[in-house]
Design an enzyme around this catalytic site. Structure first.
Site, mmCIF file in Angstrom:
data_model
loop_
_atom_site.group_PDB
_atom_site.id
_atom_site.type_symbol
_atom_site.label_atom_id
_atom_site.label_comp_id
_atom_site.label_asym_id
_atom_site.label_seq_id
_atom_site.Cartn_x
_atom_site.Cartn_y
_atom_site.Cartn_z
ATOM 1 N N LYS A 1 -20.087 5.036 -14.601
ATOM 2 C CA LYS A 1 -18.937 5.885 -14.950
ATOM 3 C C LYS A 1 -17.769 5.643 -13.980
ATOM 4 O O LYS A 1 -16.619 5.488 -14.385
ATOM 5 C CB LYS A 1 -19.352 7.357 -14.946
ATOM 6 N N MET B 1 -8.668 11.287 -5.589
ATOM 7 C CA MET B 1 -9.896 10.639 -5.093
ATOM 8 C C MET B 1 -9.902 9.136 -5.300
ATOM 9 O O MET B 1 -9.343 8.616 -6.250
ATOM 10 C CB MET B 1 -11.102 11.225 -5.824
ATOM 11 N N GLN C 1 -7.712 22.806 -2.623
ATOM 12 C CA GLN C 1 -7.591 24.109 -1.943
ATOM 13 C C GLN C 1 -7.784 23.965 -0.434
ATOM 14 O O GLN C 1 -7.045 24.538 0.359
ATOM 15 C CB GLN C 1 -8.620 25.094 -2.514
ATOM 16 N N SER D 1 -6.186 -1.329 -5.375
ATOM 17 C CA SER D 1 -6.335 -1.603 -3.942
ATOM 18 C C SER D 1 -7.261 -2.808 -3.781
ATOM 19 O O SER D 1 -7.805 -3.308 -4.764
ATOM 20 C CB SER D 1 -6.816 -0.362 -3.191
ATOM 21 N N HIS E 1 0.839 -1.209 0.000
ATOM 22 C CA HIS E 1 0.000 0.000 0.000
ATOM 23 C C HIS E 1 0.870 1.254 0.000
ATOM 24 O O HIS E 1 1.850 1.327 0.742
ATOM 25 C CB HIS E 1 -0.840 -0.064 1.282
HETATM 26 P P1 NAI Z 1 -12.044 13.087 -0.850
HETATM 27 O O1 NAI Z 1 -13.426 12.638 -1.186
HETATM 28 O O2 NAI Z 1 -11.792 13.621 0.508
HETATM 29 O O3 NAI Z 1 -11.584 14.209 -1.903
HETATM 30 C C1 NAI Z 1 -11.614 13.949 -3.290
HETATM 31 C C2 NAI Z 1 -11.174 15.183 -4.047
HETATM 32 O O4 NAI Z 1 -12.210 16.171 -3.984
HETATM 33 C C3 NAI Z 1 -9.919 15.860 -3.490
HETATM 34 O O5 NAI Z 1 -9.069 16.220 -4.545
HETATM 35 C C4 NAI Z 1 -10.433 17.096 -2.775
HETATM 36 O O6 NAI Z 1 -9.483 18.158 -2.849
HETATM 37 C C5 NAI Z 1 -11.641 17.415 -3.607
HETATM 38 N N1 NAI Z 1 -12.647 18.155 -2.826
HETATM 39 C C6 NAI Z 1 -13.247 17.751 -1.689
HETATM 40 N N2 NAI Z 1 -14.117 18.693 -1.261
HETATM 41 C C7 NAI Z 1 -14.057 19.703 -2.153
HETATM 42 C C8 NAI Z 1 -14.722 20.967 -2.284
HETATM 43 N N3 NAI Z 1 -15.612 21.376 -1.392
HETATM 44 N N4 NAI Z 1 -14.402 21.749 -3.332
HETATM 45 C C9 NAI Z 1 -13.493 21.361 -4.233
HETATM 46 N N5 NAI Z 1 -12.830 20.173 -4.181
HETATM 47 C C10 NAI Z 1 -13.120 19.368 -3.154
HETATM 48 O O7 NAI Z 1 -10.982 11.914 -1.133
HETATM 49 P P2 NAI Z 1 -11.192 10.327 -1.019
HETATM 50 O O8 NAI Z 1 -11.823 9.835 -2.259
HETATM 51 O O9 NAI Z 1 -11.849 10.014 0.279
HETATM 52 O O10 NAI Z 1 -9.649 9.826 -0.977
HETATM 53 C C11 NAI Z 1 -8.861 10.092 0.182
HETATM 54 C C12 NAI Z 1 -7.445 9.594 -0.017
HETATM 55 O O11 NAI Z 1 -7.416 8.197 -0.022
HETATM 56 C C13 NAI Z 1 -6.729 10.026 -1.292
HETATM 57 O O12 NAI Z 1 -5.485 10.580 -0.909
HETATM 58 C C14 NAI Z 1 -6.492 8.732 -2.063
HETATM 59 O O13 NAI Z 1 -5.302 8.708 -2.837
HETATM 60 C C15 NAI Z 1 -6.402 7.748 -0.917
HETATM 61 N N6 NAI Z 1 -6.678 6.378 -1.320
HETATM 62 C C16 NAI Z 1 -5.602 5.525 -1.410
HETATM 63 C C17 NAI Z 1 -5.797 4.202 -1.732
HETATM 64 C C18 NAI Z 1 -4.620 3.273 -1.856
HETATM 65 O O14 NAI Z 1 -4.834 2.081 -2.002
HETATM 66 N N7 NAI Z 1 -3.406 3.755 -1.849
HETATM 67 C C19 NAI Z 1 -7.149 3.656 -1.989
HETATM 68 C C20 NAI Z 1 -8.197 4.661 -1.911
HETATM 69 C C21 NAI Z 1 -7.959 5.967 -1.568
#
Ligand code: NAI
Length: 350
Positions: A225, A176, A308, A141, A117
């Site tokens: 999608k 995301m 942001q 993942s 991971h």
């Molecule tokens: P999230 O849903 O918190 O955010 C997704 C995106 O939406 C981000 O780029 C965030 O800046 C943007 N965003 C959120 N609210 C916003 C707003 N009000 N206005 C504008 N943009 C907005 O992210 P999620 O899907 O929960 O993922 C969290 C982390 O988990 C990520 O860093 C991802 O890489 C990581 N992840 C890692 C995995 C792995 O196996 N390595 C597997 C799944 C996720």
């Protein structure tokens, strides 16, 4: 809740990972990615994961001193083999190679194979953006998501990240999972014994459920999608690299003594091979301002660009420290390496 300076947090995590068996250099590398996630408010991929990693390291499922290799396979392509070492470190070093190549060739595509991971992908795409390049990254993942119309988990939460440079060091970072919600949010609802919204997850028959204890799989964002996107991620970071794919991808919790053999793909684009880099940065910053200056919809204070809010949190934490929950802090400062909490755990068990 405890507030820690980023370096203090990083040092505690590094010591724990090193005590579990990881070399000091790799422990430092993993801790840097985890501290980045906590500093940006992505706590699901920060310090709360240390005990899981420590258990996997201690049981041999993350190679302590891996033999990393990088093979340049064409003018703008390469494959990095992580020898099932720490994914965070392998993905960072592979991005360093991609950056070098994109500076010379205009683009670079680097596959990262046989890794554990790697955490929050924003870390790796930001590496590229800090060098005036555009970074994209995606990874496999563990299978916990039903395909659109299906009733069995097949793909992982397969995240996608993108970062690009604006003016004066500003970076747009979009990062995301391709699922509506992360698994951590279901666990949170279970701990609070509250219902979840109907569009987050399904039960054993593939029916939407609001009961977090009945969840047997997550669902893709935007139906077919998001499902298509997570398949694309599996093709580009799994099948393309000759790795286990679909529901053959290893589980995070099954047998912590085995390497995970996960895949990740970095794509780096050098804007200066396509346009003038200064005007690229100027134009991106102008888009960011347009978005911020737009009249918000009812219920919103402001329109934000992706990343942001995380960038603002990072700044605030620089001044006030990063918030770490008591349980995680107490573990980090204890002598315990791990509490045997994760091996052979059924992720869906109550
Ligand atoms: P999230 O849903 O918190 O955010 C997704 C995106 O939406 C981000 O780029 C965030 O800046 C943007 N965003 C959120 N609210 C916003 C707003 N009000 N206005 C504008 N943009 C907005 O992210 P999620 O899907 O929960 O993922 C969290 C982390 O988990 C990520 O860093 C991802 O890489 C990581 N992840 C890692 C995995 C792995 O196996 N390595 C597997 C799944 C996720």
């Amino acid at each position: 809740m405890v507030r820690l300076a980023k370096d203090e947090l990083k040092d505690l995590m590094k010591k724990k990972l090193n005590k579990a068996g990881l070399s000091e250099e790799h422990a430092e590398g993993v801790a840097d990615v985890l501290a980045h996630a906590d500093a940006r408010g992505v706590h699901s991929h920060g310090a709360m994961r240390v005990e899981y990693y420590a258990e996997r390291i201690a049981k041999g499922g993350i190679t302590h001193n891996p033999n990393f290799t990088f093979e340049k396979t064409g003018p703008a392509s390469g494959v990095f083999d992580g020898d099932n070492g720490a994914g965070h470190v392998a993905a960072k070093e592979a991005m360093d190679e991609a950056i070098k190549m994109a500076k010379e060739s205009g683009i670079a595509i680097v596959g990262v194979k046989h890794i554990s991971h790697s955490g929050a992908l924003s870390y790796f795409v930001d590496q590229a953006a800090r060098e005036d390049l555009i970074g994209l990254s995606m990874c496999q993942s563990d299978p916990m998501v039903v395909p659109y119309g299906g009733s069995e988990p097949y793909y992982g939460t397969n995240p996608i990240a993108f970062a690009a440079p604006g003016k004066d060091g500003q970076i747009v970072t979009f990062d995301m999972a391709t699922t509506v919600q992360a698994w951590g949010k279901i666990l949170h609802a279970r701990s609070k014994k509250v219902d979840i919204p109907e569009d987050w997850a399904v039960d054993a028959d593939g029916n939407p459920t609001t009961d977090p204890f009945k969840v047997q799989a997550l669902v893709p964002i935007a139906g077919p999608k998001g499902y298509g996107l997570m398949m694309m991620v599996d093709v580009l970071s799994g099948i393309l690299l000759g790795l286990p794919h679909g529901n053959q991808v290893s589980s995070m919790y099954h047998d912590l003594s085995e390497g995970r053999d996960l895949g990740q793909l970095h794509i780096v684009i050098n804007p200066s091979f396509f346009t003038n880099i200064d005007s690229f940065k100027e134009n991106l910053t102008s888009s960011m301002s347009d978005l911020n200056n737009m009249k918000p919809a009812p219920g919103f204070d402001e329109v934000n660009w992706p990343g942001q809010r995380s960038a603002a949190r990072e700044k605030a934490y620089e001044e006030n420290g990063i918030e770490i929950v008591d349980d995680v802090y107490n573990y980090l400062v204890s002598d315990v390496v791990h509490n045997n909490n994760y091996d052979n755990k059924d992720p869906f068990a109550e």
